[in-house]
Design a protein around this motif. Structure first.
Motif, PDB file in Angstrom:
ATOM      1  N   ILE A  89       0.844  -1.155   0.105  1.00  0.00           N
ATOM      2  CA  ILE A  89      -0.173  -0.277  -0.082  1.00  0.00           C
ATOM      3  C   ILE A  89       1.071   1.295   0.014  1.00  0.00           C
ATOM      4  O   ILE A  89       1.641   1.287   0.952  1.00  0.00           O
ATOM      5  CB  ILE A  89      -0.966  -0.013   1.131  1.00  0.00           C
ATOM      6  N   PRO A  90       0.677   1.970  -0.802  1.00  0.00           N
ATOM      7  CA  PRO A  90       1.576   3.473  -0.841  1.00  0.00           C
ATOM      8  C   PRO A  90       1.398   4.455   0.260  1.00  0.00           C
ATOM      9  O   PRO A  90       0.487   4.255   0.908  1.00  0.00           O
ATOM     10  CB  PRO A  90       1.078   4.210  -2.276  1.00  0.00           C
ATOM     11  N   ALA A  91       2.536   5.260   0.477  1.00  0.00           N
ATOM     12  CA  ALA A  91       2.544   6.142   1.650  1.00  0.00           C
ATOM     13  C   ALA A  91       0.987   6.977   1.434  1.00  0.00           C
ATOM     14  O   ALA A  91       0.479   7.261   0.138  1.00  0.00           O
ATOM     15  CB  ALA A  91       3.440   6.906   1.442  1.00  0.00           C
ATOM     16  N   PHE A  92       0.575   7.266   2.578  1.00  0.00           N
ATOM     17  CA  PHE A  92      -0.801   8.012   2.489  1.00  0.00           C
ATOM     18  C   PHE A  92      -0.701   9.011   3.624  1.00  0.00           C
ATOM     19  O   PHE A  92      -0.165   8.828   4.672  1.00  0.00           O
ATOM     20  CB  PHE A  92      -1.740   7.163   2.600  1.00  0.00           C
ATOM     21  N   GLN A  93      -1.538   9.965   3.553  1.00  0.00           N
ATOM     22  CA  GLN A  93      -1.967  10.632   4.753  1.00  0.00           C
ATOM     23  C   GLN A  93      -3.316  10.614   5.148  1.00  0.00           C
ATOM     24  O   GLN A  93      -3.663  10.541   6.528  1.00  0.00           O
ATOM     25  CB  GLN A  93      -1.524  12.291   4.694  1.00  0.00           C
ATOM     26  N   THR A  94      -4.234  10.291   4.140  1.00  0.00           N
ATOM     27  CA  THR A  94      -5.770  10.095   4.541  1.00  0.00           C
ATOM     28  C   THR A  94      -5.833   8.853   3.744  1.00  0.00           C
ATOM     29  O   THR A  94      -5.841   8.434   2.866  1.00  0.00           O
ATOM     30  CB  THR A  94      -6.664  11.242   3.884  1.00  0.00           C
TER      31      THR A  94
END
Length: 250
Positions: A89-94
């Motif tokens: 899963i790629p980097a995320f903030q939300t």
């Protein structure tokens, strides 16, 4: 008092169907809906079924046939999927997580501190609140369906459309080469809303869901950026032929 023979027939039907409406039971047993309601009330007292609005669910070995049972079903496979998700899963903030039990396992595995997490799943909300106290948690409001431990309906769908998510992680009731499917139109609409509101879409689905169509399509497979599964290479052959991004090994 409930008739013994009818009781046995009713229990056998509920054990087979797991969940049934009053109308379905009445038609199957050739009895009135009023009689069905009385019988279900008696069976609820001895913890054989649990009543929900207009229907009942069968209780299996003391556990309700709902989110609680689904959480333990295919447990090993869901744990494998969650471990793969951590790496892909790629980097995320939300992040949006649906109320599926597979997404629940992913929530347990991800590092969520200082991330904005949105969900309609009550069990997921509780899990993250317990294990990731530094996450910024949001429940998407709406009508509460206790049988699946989630908020549902038009209010929840509207709430999803009013947000944007870097990543969404969701599962499905069934998957074929034509798309992902749900057993209810409202569930399919909720998944469509989350996909629309998300920049990167991840489907997490265990092998038992493949080639198992349900009634309402939630998406085509091309709408997902990544599919994470424990399904075998052989099982995935027709799906990979479509050019889909599929991960099934660590």
């Amino acid at each position: 008092m409930i008739d013994i023979n009818r009781r046995q027939q009713l229990i056998a039907y509920m054990k087979e169907k797991r969940k049934a409406t009053v109308s379905e039971i009445a038609q199957h047993l050739y009895i009135s809906e009023a009689t069905v309601r009385r019988d279900l009330n008696d069976l609820e007292k001895v913890k054989i079924v649990r009543r929900i609005h207009g229907a009942a669910v069968y209780i299996d070995d003391g556990e309700e046939v709902s989110t609680d049972v689904r959480e333990t079903r295919n447990k090993k496979e869901k744990e494998i999927i969650s471990r793969m998700a951590v790496h892909h899963i790629p980097a995320f903030q939300t992040l949006f997580l649906d109320n599926s039990t597979t997404a629940l396992y992913v929530a347990k595995a991800l590092e969520l501190s200082d991330k904005n997490i949105f969900t309609n799943g009550i069990k997921i909300l509780n899990e993250i609140g317990k294990n990731s106290p530094k996450a910024f948690l949001y429940i998407l409001g709406g009508k509460v369906d206790y049988s699946i431990q989630a908020t549902v309906g038009p209010t929840t769908i509207d709430a999803i459309y009013r947000h944007r998510f870097d990543v969404c992680v969701m599962s499905c009731a069934g998957i074929t080469t034509t798309g992902t499917y749900e057993y209810s139109d409202i569930s399919a609409m909720l998944k469509k809303a989350a996909l629309t509101a998300s920049s990167y879409k991840v489907l997490v689905v265990d092998a038992s869901k493949f080639n198992k169509p349900a009634t309402f399509q939630s998406a085509t497979l091309q709408e997902y950026d990544l599919i994470i599964t424990d399904a075998s290479d052989e099982q995935l052959t027709p799906y990979r032929a479509m050019g889909l991004n599929i991960i099934n090994k660590k």
